[in-house]
Write a protein that holds these residues in place. Structure first.
Motif, PDB file in Angstrom:
ATOM      1  N   ALA A 170       0.830  -1.201   0.000  1.00  0.00           N
ATOM      2  CA  ALA A 170       0.000   0.000   0.000  1.00  0.00           C
ATOM      3  C   ALA A 170       0.867   1.255   0.000  1.00  0.00           C
ATOM      4  N   GLU A 171       1.982   1.209   0.697  1.00  0.00           N
ATOM      5  CA  GLU A 171       2.913   2.337   0.669  1.00  0.00           C
ATOM      6  C   GLU A 171       3.542   2.473  -0.724  1.00  0.00           C
ATOM      7  N   MET A 172       3.871   1.340  -1.340  1.00  0.00           N
ATOM      8  CA  MET A 172       4.487   1.366  -2.670  1.00  0.00           C
ATOM      9  C   MET A 172       3.528   1.938  -3.720  1.00  0.00           C
ATOM     10  N   LEU A 173       2.235   1.658  -3.579  1.00  0.00           N
ATOM     11  CA  LEU A 173       1.239   2.099  -4.558  1.00  0.00           C
ATOM     12  C   LEU A 173       0.425   3.280  -4.040  1.00  0.00           C
ATOM     13  N   HIS A 174       0.980   3.994  -3.091  1.00  0.00           N
ATOM     14  CA  HIS A 174       0.274   5.145  -2.512  1.00  0.00           C
ATOM     15  C   HIS A 174      -0.148   6.129  -3.609  1.00  0.00           C
ATOM     16  N   GLY A 175      -1.389   6.552  -3.544  1.00  0.00           N
ATOM     17  CA  GLY A 175      -1.905   7.512  -4.509  1.00  0.00           C
ATOM     18  C   GLY A 175      -2.491   6.896  -5.766  1.00  0.00           C
ATOM     19  N   GLN A 176      -2.366   5.576  -5.913  1.00  0.00           N
ATOM     20  CA  GLN A 176      -2.915   4.895  -7.086  1.00  0.00           C
ATOM     21  C   GLN A 176      -4.292   4.296  -6.774  1.00  0.00           C
ATOM     22  N   ASP A 177      -5.077   4.101  -7.816  1.00  0.00           N
ATOM     23  CA  ASP A 177      -6.380   3.442  -7.694  1.00  0.00           C
ATOM     24  C   ASP A 177      -6.127   1.938  -7.779  1.00  0.00           C
ATOM     25  N   VAL A 178      -6.306   1.232  -6.673  1.00  0.00           N
ATOM     26  CA  VAL A 178      -5.901  -0.174  -6.603  1.00  0.00           C
ATOM     27  C   VAL A 178      -7.045  -1.061  -6.140  1.00  0.00           C
ATOM     28  N   PHE A 179      -7.242  -2.177  -6.828  1.00  0.00           N
ATOM     29  CA  PHE A 179      -8.073  -3.277  -6.354  1.00  0.00           C
ATOM     30  C   PHE A 179      -7.117  -4.301  -5.742  1.00  0.00           C
ATOM     31  N   TRP A 180      -7.222  -4.501  -4.428  1.00  0.00           N
ATOM     32  CA  TRP A 180      -6.361  -5.440  -3.722  1.00  0.00           C
ATOM     33  C   TRP A 180      -7.002  -6.823  -3.739  1.00  0.00           C
ATOM     34  N   GLY A 181      -6.220  -7.828  -4.121  1.00  0.00           N
ATOM     35  CA  GLY A 181      -6.752  -9.177  -4.268  1.00  0.00           C
ATOM     36  C   GLY A 181      -6.758  -9.962  -2.968  1.00  0.00           C
ATOM     37  N   VAL A 182      -7.859 -10.668  -2.738  1.00  0.00           N
ATOM     38  CA  VAL A 182      -8.002 -11.578  -1.598  1.00  0.00           C
ATOM     39  C   VAL A 182      -8.593 -12.871  -2.129  1.00  0.00           C
ATOM     40  N   ALA A 183      -7.927 -14.000  -1.848  1.00  0.00           N
ATOM     41  CA  ALA A 183      -8.387 -15.290  -2.369  1.00  0.00           C
ATOM     42  C   ALA A 183      -8.295 -16.359  -1.289  1.00  0.00           C
ATOM     43  N   PRO A 208      -4.583 -23.455   5.777  1.00  0.00           N
ATOM     44  CA  PRO A 208      -5.430 -23.479   4.585  1.00  0.00           C
ATOM     45  C   PRO A 208      -6.851 -23.980   4.862  1.00  0.00           C
ATOM     46  N   THR A 209      -7.546 -23.275   5.746  1.00  0.00           N
ATOM     47  CA  THR A 209      -8.918 -23.629   6.101  1.00  0.00           C
ATOM     48  C   THR A 209      -9.850 -22.483   5.730  1.00  0.00           C
ATOM     49  N   LEU A 210     -11.122 -22.788   5.628  1.00  0.00           N
ATOM     50  CA  LEU A 210     -12.115 -21.756   5.318  1.00  0.00           C
ATOM     51  C   LEU A 210     -12.161 -20.709   6.422  1.00  0.00           C
ATOM     52  N   ASP A 211     -12.109 -21.137   7.676  1.00  0.00           N
ATOM     53  CA  ASP A 211     -12.171 -20.185   8.789  1.00  0.00           C
ATOM     54  C   ASP A 211     -11.003 -19.208   8.750  1.00  0.00           C
ATOM     55  N   TRP A 212      -9.769 -19.723   8.520  1.00  0.00           N
ATOM     56  CA  TRP A 212      -8.612 -18.818   8.481  1.00  0.00           C
ATOM     57  C   TRP A 212      -8.764 -17.813   7.349  1.00  0.00           C
ATOM     58  N   ASN A 213      -9.187 -18.286   6.188  1.00  0.00           N
ATOM     59  CA  ASN A 213      -9.298 -17.405   5.028  1.00  0.00           C
ATOM     60  C   ASN A 213     -10.401 -16.366   5.186  1.00  0.00           C
ATOM     61  N   ARG A 214     -11.515 -16.741   5.786  1.00  0.00           N
ATOM     62  CA  ARG A 214     -12.577 -15.759   6.024  1.00  0.00           C
ATOM     63  C   ARG A 214     -12.133 -14.722   7.061  1.00  0.00           C
ATOM     64  N   ASP A 215     -11.440 -15.167   8.088  1.00  0.00           N
ATOM     65  CA  ASP A 215     -10.952 -14.229   9.097  1.00  0.00           C
ATOM     66  C   ASP A 215      -9.938 -13.266   8.486  1.00  0.00           C
ATOM     67  N   ALA A 217      -9.728 -12.392   5.317  1.00  0.00           N
ATOM     68  CA  ALA A 217     -10.430 -11.508   4.383  1.00  0.00           C
ATOM     69  C   ALA A 217     -11.060 -10.333   5.126  1.00  0.00           C
ATOM     70  N   THR A 218     -11.675 -10.613   6.263  1.00  0.00           N
ATOM     71  CA  THR A 218     -12.306  -9.548   7.051  1.00  0.00           C
ATOM     72  C   THR A 218     -11.266  -8.524   7.511  1.00  0.00           C
ATOM     73  N   LYS A 219     -10.128  -9.011   8.003  1.00  0.00           N
ATOM     74  CA  LYS A 219      -9.067  -8.102   8.465  1.00  0.00           C
ATOM     75  C   LYS A 219      -8.461  -7.329   7.298  1.00  0.00           C
ATOM     76  N   ALA A 220      -8.277  -7.995   6.167  1.00  0.00           N
ATOM     77  CA  ALA A 220      -7.694  -7.325   5.005  1.00  0.00           C
ATOM     78  C   ALA A 220      -8.609  -6.220   4.499  1.00  0.00           C
ATOM     79  N   VAL A 221      -9.898  -6.491   4.425  1.00  0.00           N
ATOM     80  CA  VAL A 221     -10.845  -5.476   3.955  1.00  0.00           C
ATOM     81  C   VAL A 221     -10.834  -4.269   4.886  1.00  0.00           C
ATOM     82  N   ARG A 222     -10.751  -4.523   6.181  1.00  0.00           N
ATOM     83  CA  ARG A 222     -10.701  -3.414   7.148  1.00  0.00           C
ATOM     84  C   ARG A 222      -9.452  -2.556   6.903  1.00  0.00           C
TER      85      ARG A 222
END
Length: 250
Positions: A170-183, A208-215, A217-222
């Motif tokens: 995020a610091e490297m792409l500061h000021g750019q319009d970015v879609f950050w990927g979460v998978a 590599p569990t669904l619970d870890w990935n959902r958790d 994703a929530t933190k990344a979006v925040r």
């Protein structure tokens, strides 16, 4: 601060399945306001045709365009088709060589095709790819500057799995319009694929569990919301409803 854009990547396996998936995503994740669709040679539906279909469910549909598939010349029929479909955004990636050697490709860089899109269709918003795993940060930022000089309006990143790396990028792409990927990455085979093919380094606490990935994703979006970015989810090899339902606060 502009409202966060939330996109979900859909696989264009076929028209009926695509529309079913799009309707499902819209149902279980009401916050979604865009779809992005890769152009995959193993399926007959091209990304821009798929986006024309999904634009009936969400107006913002973003096709991925493979630079190596575009013939040389001044004409750009693909841009005409995209605009005729009412689409206003594209993501240009270089593209992997096809498994079918009968499929013709060309030695284009993504910068070549970004430049041609901007010259042919200046009102079309053109995104480029950002991959923190592909090379060193310095080399990737050199590529970022080349793409910006070619006319890129923003970036889609490879999916990230580490909040610390997310903050650095995020610091490297500061000021750019970015879609950050979460998978989601589910199971050891999937983890090994990401490590081997995409050169991903997972954090020490990754599971590599669904619970870890959902958790995650929530933190990344925040975090992404905190620095004014957008997010796209790439729910491959996972039940869409199981992964996306109640993933984001209403």
């Amino acid at each position: 601060m502009a409202a966060m854009r939330i996109s979900v990547e859909l696989i264009p396996r076929g028209e009926a399945e695509l529309l079913t998936d799009a309707a499902m995503v819209r149902s279980v994740m009401p916050q979604v306001n865009a779809f992005n669709i890769p152009d995959l040679m193993r399926f007959p539906t091209r990304s821009w045709d798929a986006c024309k279909l999904t634009s009936g469910i969400l107006p913002a549909s973003i096709p991925h365009i493979r630079a190596i598939d575009i013939p040389p010349g001044e004409e750009l029929p693909i841009a005409d088709a995209i605009e005729a479909a009412g689409l206003r955004e594209v993501l240009v990636v270089r593209g992997d060589p096809p498994h079918d050697m009968g499929h013709r490709t060309y030695p284009n860089s993504s910068e070549d095709i970004i430049r041609r899109f901007k010259r042919h269709s200046p009102n079309l918003r053109v995104y480029a790819a950002f991959d923190p795993y592909r090379a060193g940060f310095r080399d990737e930022m050199t590529a970022v500057h080349r793409k910006l000089e070619a006319g890129a309006d923003g970036f889609f990143t490879q999916p990230l799995f580490d909040l610390r790396l997310l903050e650095i990028c995020a610091e490297m792409l500061h000021g750019q319009d970015v879609f950050w990927g979460v998978a989601p990455v589910l199971g050891q085979k999937s983890q090994a694929y990401w490590e081997t093919t995409n050169r991903v380094i997972f954090p020490a606490g990754f599971v590599p569990t669904l619970d870890w990935n959902r958790d995650f994703a929530t933190k990344a979006v925040r975090a992404i919301q905190g620095f004014g970015g957008n997010v796209y989810f790439m729910p491959i090899r996972v039940n869409l409803a199981a992964y996306l339902t109640d993933l984001l606060p209403s």
